[in-house]
Write a protein that holds these residues in place. Structure first.
Motif, mmCIF file in Angstrom:
data_model
loop_
_atom_site.group_PDB
_atom_site.id
_atom_site.type_symbol
_atom_site.label_atom_id
_atom_site.label_comp_id
_atom_site.label_asym_id
_atom_site.label_seq_id
_atom_site.Cartn_x
_atom_site.Cartn_y
_atom_site.Cartn_z
ATOM 1 N N SER A 126 0.934 -1.031 -0.012
ATOM 2 C CA SER A 126 -0.126 0.027 -0.026
ATOM 3 C C SER A 126 1.027 1.237 0.065
ATOM 4 O O SER A 126 1.699 1.464 1.066
ATOM 5 N N LEU A 149 -1.298 -4.623 -5.032
ATOM 6 C CA LEU A 149 -1.116 -3.344 -4.477
ATOM 7 C C LEU A 149 -2.780 -3.508 -3.775
ATOM 8 O O LEU A 149 -3.772 -4.096 -4.053
ATOM 9 N N PHE A 150 -2.743 -3.188 -2.335
ATOM 10 C CA PHE A 150 -3.864 -3.078 -1.616
ATOM 11 C C PHE A 150 -4.368 -1.738 -0.917
ATOM 12 O O PHE A 150 -3.280 -0.985 -0.553
ATOM 13 N N THR A 153 -4.406 1.938 -4.663
ATOM 14 C CA THR A 153 -4.259 1.112 -5.701
ATOM 15 C C THR A 153 -3.956 2.292 -6.843
ATOM 16 O O THR A 153 -4.517 3.408 -6.577
ATOM 17 N N SER A 154 -3.722 1.644 -7.867
ATOM 18 C CA SER A 154 -3.489 2.496 -9.280
ATOM 19 C C SER A 154 -3.648 1.572 -10.546
ATOM 20 O O SER A 154 -3.240 0.675 -10.539
ATOM 21 N N ASP A 155 -4.621 1.984 -11.486
ATOM 22 C CA ASP A 155 -4.594 1.413 -12.542
ATOM 23 C C ASP A 155 -3.435 1.409 -13.528
ATOM 24 O O ASP A 155 -3.216 0.574 -14.369
ATOM 25 N N SER A 160 -2.262 -6.518 -10.148
ATOM 26 C CA SER A 160 -3.226 -6.939 -9.193
ATOM 27 C C SER A 160 -3.294 -6.025 -8.140
ATOM 28 O O SER A 160 -2.391 -5.427 -7.534
ATOM 29 N N GLN A 161 -4.792 -5.902 -7.775
ATOM 30 C CA GLN A 161 -5.208 -4.927 -6.814
ATOM 31 C C GLN A 161 -6.253 -5.435 -5.907
ATOM 32 O O GLN A 161 -7.236 -6.199 -6.456
ATOM 33 N N ALA A 163 -9.103 -4.053 -3.141
ATOM 34 C CA ALA A 163 -9.605 -2.449 -2.572
ATOM 35 C C ALA A 163 -10.906 -2.747 -1.881
ATOM 36 O O ALA A 163 -11.674 -3.417 -2.422
ATOM 37 N N LYS A 323 -8.560 -7.436 -10.341
ATOM 38 C CA LYS A 323 -8.755 -6.426 -9.423
ATOM 39 C C LYS A 323 -10.132 -6.929 -8.781
ATOM 40 O O LYS A 323 -11.010 -7.217 -9.168
#
Length: 342
Positions: A126, A149-150, A153-155, A160-161, A163, A323
């Motif tokens: 994060s 990312l948790f 996040t960012s596209d 992978s994310q 949230a 995601k």
């Protein structure tokens, strides 16, 4: 024999066997007899032998270490998320290496380098409020190491994310205040370029619009969302020609600061001013009055992040990135119950 650190070669020399036999015995190879395994384990214990995990990782390509980067471990949300990550990772035989950035971009960059040097099998992160670009995260991708990312996040990274639906959580919080009869609702936010704060601001605005209430930029206070920020922002809001009758804060900590300042000014919560925070920190249920908050289900979020890491590690890039957006819940307490009921 006096040495600071012993190797498998030292064990082999003491037992008059080969280093490869020691290695196989330590790894419980079925080709090694039970008697030899027992002798090796006893000698390893006597010499206080510690395996070189980095060297092992270089040999077999697996360190069984998962790196986790969080802004601050002393926040209930992040500590609970780490707990969720550990639950899944430990069950799968992974050790978790936890690093804090203290919301500092430079610290985050050096932390990524340190984890890569430690030969971790993956990183769950994060990013900090001070992160200005993602070049250090791109290095992780270039090495073919899974990155998840948790929360923040960012596209743009294409990884992978996991949230929470921050928009929905903010919408719930603001709509609840409106249902309680509040009409001039302020919002505490942070740096608006960070995804979670952008989405919370959008949810706040959408709830106002859908209920026929105007959006007033003067009611949006930007800060670091710490306790003292909550106090100072409330002072500024109460000095307006038309002060608010409620606050939806993008953090629980600044919401607590707002409660304290409201009471210091001789006003009542929730009768005069309703207050809602975001993230169900442990202190939320201990405040006076108890704080209404958006529950981010942090343990479950950590579980999901670790599960995605393991799936990506086993399947490679196939079916990834993924995601996952979890649904939040509003925990209603006394700080926003003007009507005495939800």
């Amino acid at each position: 024999m006096k040495k600071d650190k012993f190797t498998i070669h030292d064990i082999a020399r003491e037992l008059n066997i080969t280093a490869s036999t020691v290695s196989r015995a330590l790894n419980d190879n079925p080709r090694i007899s039970a008697e030899t395994k027992q002798s090796v384990l006893q000698m390893a214990k006597r010499l206080n032998y510690q395996p070189n995990n980095i060297a092992a990782a270089l040999r077999n390509g697996k360190s069984r270490i998962l790196g986790v980067i969080v802004p601050r471990i002393d926040r209930s949300f992040f500590s609970s998320a780490v707990r969720g990550i550990e639950e899944i990772a430990n069950t799968a035989g992974y050790n978790v290496m936890i690093c804090q950035t203290h919301e500092n971009f430079e610290k985050e960059v050096t932390t990524v380098e340190a984890l890569l040097n430690a030969q971790v099998d993956g990183i769950i992160a994060s990013y900090s409020k001070g992160t200005s670009n993602f070049e250090h995260f791109e290095k992780i991708k270039e090495k073919g190491i899974p990155l998840v990312l948790f929360d923040r996040t960012s596209d743009d990274l294409g990884v992978s994310q996991v949230a929470i639906d921050d928009f929905l959580g903010a919408y719930y919080a603001t709509a609840h205040l409106i249902a309680q009869g509040y009409r001039r609702i302020a919002h505490y936010t942070n740096i608006r370029k960070i995804s979670i704060f952008k989405e919370r601001l959008k949810g706040y605005r959408e709830a106002l619009t859908e209920h026929g209430l105007p959006f007033d930029e003067s009611l949006v206070q930007e800060s670091n969302l710490q306790f003292e920020d909550g106090r100072q922002c409330m002072q500024k809001l109460m000095a307006l020609p038309e002060p608010p009758d409620a606050v939806f804060s993008a953090s629980a900590l600044s919401a607590m600061g707002a409660i304290q300042m409201v009471k210091q000014m001789g006003k009542r919560v929730p009768e005069d001013i309703g207050i809602v925070g975001f993230s169900d920190e442990s202190f939320a249920s201990l405040s006076d009055p108890q704080l209404t908050t958006v529950d981010q289900h942090s343990i479950h979020l950590g579980n999901k992040a670790a599960e995605i890491f393991l799936q990506e590690l086993s399947k490679g890039s196939k079916d990834f990135p993924r995601k996952v957006v979890l649904k939040p819940d509003l925990i209603i307490r006394q700080s926003s119950l003007r009507k005495g009921k939800p």
